[in-house]
Design a protein around this motif. Structure first.
Motif, PDB file in Angstrom:
ATOM      1  N   LEU A   1      -0.022 -38.972   6.444  1.00 56.45           N
ATOM      2  CA  LEU A   1       0.311 -37.988   5.407  1.00 56.45           C
ATOM      3  C   LEU A   1      -0.369 -38.331   4.086  1.00 56.45           C
ATOM      4  CD1 LEU A   1       1.945 -35.559   4.394  1.00 56.45           C
ATOM      5  CD2 LEU A   1       3.841 -37.139   3.931  1.00 56.45           C
ATOM      6  N   VAL A   2      -0.263 -39.596   3.681  1.00 58.23           N
ATOM      7  CA  VAL A   2      -0.879 -40.015   2.411  1.00 58.23           C
ATOM      8  C   VAL A   2      -2.393 -39.820   2.474  1.00 58.23           C
ATOM      9  CG1 VAL A   2      -1.348 -42.003   0.931  1.00 58.23           C
ATOM     10  CG2 VAL A   2       0.966 -41.614   1.806  1.00 58.23           C
ATOM     11  N   ALA A   3      -3.010 -40.206   3.597  1.00 51.52           N
ATOM     12  CA  ALA A   3      -4.459 -40.064   3.735  1.00 51.52           C
ATOM     13  C   ALA A   3      -4.881 -38.600   3.628  1.00 51.52           C
ATOM     14  CB  ALA A   3      -4.929 -40.659   5.062  1.00 51.52           C
ATOM     15  N   LEU A   4      -4.135 -37.715   4.287  1.00 50.66           N
ATOM     16  CA  LEU A   4      -4.505 -36.297   4.264  1.00 50.66           C
ATOM     17  C   LEU A   4      -4.278 -35.678   2.892  1.00 50.66           C
ATOM     18  CD1 LEU A   4      -3.187 -35.090   7.745  1.00 50.66           C
ATOM     19  CD2 LEU A   4      -5.561 -35.465   7.035  1.00 50.66           C
ATOM     20  N   VAL A   5      -3.233 -36.099   2.199  1.00 54.18           N
ATOM     21  CA  VAL A   5      -2.994 -35.585   0.847  1.00 54.18           C
ATOM     22  C   VAL A   5      -4.153 -35.972  -0.072  1.00 54.18           C
ATOM     23  CG1 VAL A   5      -1.554 -35.852  -1.213  1.00 54.18           C
ATOM     24  CG2 VAL A   5      -0.484 -35.452   1.008  1.00 54.18           C
ATOM     25  N   LEU A   6      -4.604 -37.223   0.028  1.00 53.39           N
ATOM     26  CA  LEU A   6      -5.705 -37.666  -0.823  1.00 53.39           C
ATOM     27  C   LEU A   6      -7.034 -37.041  -0.409  1.00 53.39           C
ATOM     28  CD1 LEU A   6      -4.746 -41.429  -1.197  1.00 53.39           C
ATOM     29  CD2 LEU A   6      -4.646 -39.671  -2.958  1.00 53.39           C
ATOM     30  N   ALA A   7      -7.189 -36.757   0.875  1.00 58.13           N
ATOM     31  CA  ALA A   7      -8.419 -36.118   1.352  1.00 58.13           C
ATOM     32  C   ALA A   7      -8.422 -34.617   1.117  1.00 58.13           C
ATOM     33  CB  ALA A   7      -8.609 -36.399   2.845  1.00 58.13           C
ATOM     34  N   ALA A   8      -7.251 -34.051   0.806  1.00 62.44           N
ATOM     35  CA  ALA A   8      -7.099 -32.596   0.740  1.00 62.44           C
ATOM     36  C   ALA A   8      -8.074 -31.900  -0.213  1.00 62.44           C
ATOM     37  CB  ALA A   8      -5.659 -32.234   0.385  1.00 62.44           C
ATOM     38  N   PRO A   9      -8.328 -32.429  -1.432  1.00 61.29           N
ATOM     39  CA  PRO A   9      -9.250 -31.701  -2.319  1.00 61.29           C
ATOM     40  C   PRO A   9     -10.603 -31.429  -1.670  1.00 61.29           C
ATOM     41  CG  PRO A   9      -8.082 -33.372  -3.566  1.00 61.29           C
ATOM     42  CD  PRO A   9      -7.731 -33.594  -2.120  1.00 61.29           C
ATOM     43  N   TYR A  10     -11.163 -32.433  -0.989  1.00 61.20           N
ATOM     44  CA  TYR A  10     -12.459 -32.227  -0.341  1.00 61.20           C
ATOM     45  C   TYR A  10     -12.332 -31.340   0.888  1.00 61.20           C
ATOM     46  CZ  TYR A  10     -16.891 -33.137   1.970  1.00 61.20           C
ATOM     47  OH  TYR A  10     -18.116 -32.984   2.585  1.00 61.20           O
ATOM     48  N   LEU A  11     -11.296 -31.535   1.676  1.00 58.96           N
ATOM     49  CA  LEU A  11     -11.118 -30.709   2.864  1.00 58.96           C
ATOM     50  C   LEU A  11     -10.923 -29.244   2.480  1.00 58.96           C
ATOM     51  CD1 LEU A  11      -8.785 -33.031   4.977  1.00 58.96           C
ATOM     52  CD2 LEU A  11     -11.244 -32.641   5.278  1.00 58.96           C
ATOM     53  N   LEU A  12     -10.174 -29.003   1.413  1.00 61.41           N
ATOM     54  CA  LEU A  12      -9.970 -27.622   0.956  1.00 61.41           C
ATOM     55  C   LEU A  12     -11.278 -27.031   0.428  1.00 61.41           C
ATOM     56  CD1 LEU A  12      -6.503 -27.986  -0.795  1.00 61.41           C
ATOM     57  CD2 LEU A  12      -6.986 -26.764   1.339  1.00 61.41           C
ATOM     58  N   TRP A  13     -12.066 -27.850  -0.270  1.00 59.23           N
ATOM     59  CA  TRP A  13     -13.366 -27.368  -0.749  1.00 59.23           C
ATOM     60  C   TRP A  13     -14.232 -26.986   0.437  1.00 59.23           C
ATOM     61  CZ3 TRP A  13     -18.512 -28.015  -0.208  1.00 59.23           C
ATOM     62  CH2 TRP A  13     -19.342 -27.493  -1.200  1.00 59.23           C
ATOM     63  N   GLN A  14     -14.289 -27.836   1.446  1.00 58.90           N
ATOM     64  CA  GLN A  14     -15.085 -27.530   2.635  1.00 58.90           C
ATOM     65  C   GLN A  14     -14.599 -26.238   3.299  1.00 58.90           C
ATOM     66  OE1 GLN A  14     -17.677 -28.995   4.628  1.00 58.90           O
ATOM     67  NE2 GLN A  14     -18.254 -30.110   2.769  1.00 58.90           N
ATOM     68  N   ALA A  15     -13.283 -26.101   3.446  1.00 61.68           N
ATOM     69  CA  ALA A  15     -12.734 -24.896   4.078  1.00 61.68           C
ATOM     70  C   ALA A  15     -13.078 -23.654   3.272  1.00 61.68           C
ATOM     71  CB  ALA A  15     -11.217 -25.036   4.236  1.00 61.68           C
ATOM     72  N   ASP A  16     -12.995 -23.770   1.958  1.00 62.60           N
ATOM     73  CA  ASP A  16     -13.271 -22.620   1.089  1.00 62.60           C
ATOM     74  C   ASP A  16     -14.738 -22.221   1.118  1.00 62.60           C
ATOM     75  OD1 ASP A  16     -12.365 -20.717  -0.915  1.00 62.60           O
ATOM     76  OD2 ASP A  16     -13.518 -21.895  -2.358  1.00 62.60           O
ATOM     77  N   HIS A  17     -15.618 -23.140   1.502  1.00 62.83           N
ATOM     78  CA  HIS A  17     -17.049 -22.865   1.532  1.00 62.83           C
ATOM     79  C   HIS A  17     -17.598 -22.768   2.952  1.00 62.83           C
ATOM     80  CE1 HIS A  17     -16.444 -24.240  -2.623  1.00 62.83           C
ATOM     81  NE2 HIS A  17     -17.537 -23.568  -2.925  1.00 62.83           N
ATOM     82  N   GLY A  18     -16.713 -22.609   3.924  1.00 63.67           N
ATOM     83  CA  GLY A  18     -17.162 -22.362   5.295  1.00 63.67           C
ATOM     84  C   GLY A  18     -17.574 -23.594   6.071  1.00 63.67           C
TER      85      GLY A  18
END
Length: 481
Positions: A203-220
């Motif tokens: 959970l902690v790892a995914l929360v910290l990784a979330a900004p980049y993962l969300l950026w990737q998702a938002d840009h396809g």
């Protein structure tokens, strides 16, 4: 594990090995020049974002901070990598101690790790792979302690923090964590699935990784396209699947293979720690299937050297380890800029990245000489981010404007001005002919030291005017890889 009480840590000896490595890297940090990726990181640092098509945000941020503190200093730019490599050596010594190694085994673990090609290579250059190695090594070292039963919920929290922070440098650490999860399901300890600690770490790892993962998702998910390109040989350091395992051995150091293979098989026989070598095998299969690069596995190599050091020392004759280390010394020539640049082709033939640190200022001088013969208002359009980054780094002192490129992050930072003529660097005539009213060849770049690298021979063309505004043509030039 085979031991219930840890030996004393050989603090001075292991620290001395780490210090020698750090000093060596520091001494040679300023030789040759920027790597193409470092030039790209410096440019990306001027465009701060939660992510880029090919990487998370923190390496460009580090590059930007280093350039603010010490503008133009390669030593400052590469200092984080030097510190990362020395930390990996310290972790190898500590992990060897945690696995029961005595003083001599800890020193051998640290020394062989310092001589490992992965460690030397990523310690010399600022790169995302530097932090994949550091973060992966730290995660695996902490897992050794957790598996030994000497750590509690705080260790799981620390594991999540390590993986999460590392993911903002290099997302591959999440693949390592996933491989460990698969290995635990296969060989245990399966009671982890009934405990809160592993879930907290994830959970902690995914929360910290979330900004980049969300950026990737938002840009396809552009990084998935880049991964496909790497798998198909689009990167200069891509390896075929057939060559992958031999390259792992070569890049780790062929003379060190007896030690880390000893460690791998030792851990496979250890019921407590078996999930770690199985995770390495799972990750190897995943990387092979995906067509990734050998360094994706590097986080496990310090563990195997740590696990193999004491058994190997105990069984081998006293001269064997020193002999293997002496035989490993050519790695210094291939990875570090020991040779004069004019004599570096022998290193470039073995190590692609060495060639990408030679020649950039001279290339920009040649671009400037062509540019100043062209009409006022001409823009510069390059084929790749290395060329564009070099123009942005060295061009202002030569009167050059900021460069444009369709490659990766540069593609998102915009095309040339609306109808500006362009000096095209490295692009092929056919692409330009479809987009320009006329295309005039101006010459080629040449590497002044005679080194055969990616830019040597790159063509220079003058595009007098685009057939449409560059904003409409830009999709022809944008690519990921």
């Amino acid at each position: 594990m085979q031991t219930t009480e840890r030996p004393a840590f050989a603090r001075r000896e292991v620290g001395a090995v780490a210090a020698v490595l750090g000093l060596t890297l520091l001494v040679f940090s300023g030789r040759y020049g920027y790597h193409r990726d470092e030039l790209y990181f410096l440019a990306a640092g001027h465009h701060p974002a939660w992510g880029y098509p090919d990487q998370p945000p923190l390496v460009p941020l580090l590059a930007r901070l280093a350039d603010i503190v010490a503008p133009g200093s390669l030593i400052a730019l590469r200092l984080p990598s030097t510190l990362a490599a020395t930390t990996v050596v310290l972790l190898a010594g500590l992990t060897a101690r945690d696995l029961g190694a005595r003083r001599n085994g800890q020193v051998v673990a640290a020394t062989t790790t310092a001589m490992c090609g992965f460690v030397l290579g990523t310690g010399h250059l600022l790169s995302t792979s530097t932090f994949a190695l550091l973060g992966g090594t730290a995660v695996v070292a902490l897992l050794v302690r957790i598996l030994a039963g000497s750590a509690g919920i705080r260790s799981w929290l620390a594991l999540g923090l390590l993986a999460g922070v590392t993911s903002e440098f290099n997302i591959l650490v999440l693949a390592l964590v996933a491989a460990v999860g698969v290995a635990v399901a296969l060989v245990g300890p399966r009671h982890w699935f009934r405990e809160p600690g592993p879930y907290l770490a994830v959970l902690v790892a995914l929360v910290l990784a979330a900004p980049y993962l969300l950026w990737q998702a938002d840009h396809g998910w552009p990084q998935s396209e880049i991964a496909d390109n790497i798998a198909n040989g689009g990167s200069g350091s891509s390896q075929s699947r057939i060559a992958f395992l031999p390259m792992v051995i070569l890049q780790a150091g062929p003379w060190l293979a007896p030690l880390w293979l000893t460690g791998l098989f030792r851990l496979l026989r250890d019921r407590t720690l078996r999930c770690l070598p199985v995770a390495f095998l799972v990750l190897t299969v995943l990387v092979l299937v995906a067509g990734g690069k050998p360094y994706y596995l590097s986080g496990f190599l310090p563990l195997f050297l740590a696990a193999g050091a004491q058994p190997f020392v105990d069984r081998a004759r006293t001269w064997v380890v020193p002999a293997l280390l002496v035989l490993s010394t050519p790695v210094l020539v291939f990875v570090l800029p020991l040779l004069p640049a004019k004599d570096a082709q022998v290193a470039v033939d073995v190590n692609y990245d060495a060639g990408e640190t030679i020649g950039w200022p001279a290339y920009v001088d040649q671009i400037a000489a062509a540019y100043h013969r062209l009409p006022a208002g001409t823009a510069i359009l390059t084929d790749n981010y290395g060329e564009a980054g070099a123009v942005d780094r060295f061009g202002p002192d030569l009167g050059l404007p900021a460069a444009h490129s369709g490659h990766n992050g540069f593609g998102r930072w915009g095309p040339p001005p609306r109808s500006a003529p362009v000096l095209a660097v490295g692009l092929d005539r056919a692409t330009l002919a479809r987009s320009c009213t006329s295309v005039q060849r101006l010459g080629r770049l040449h590497e002044v030291h005679g080194i055969d690298n990616d830019e040597d021979g790159a063509p220079l063309f003058f595009c007098a005017a685009p057939v449409e505004p560059w904003s409409r043509l830009w999709s022809r030039f944008v690519f990921l890889g």
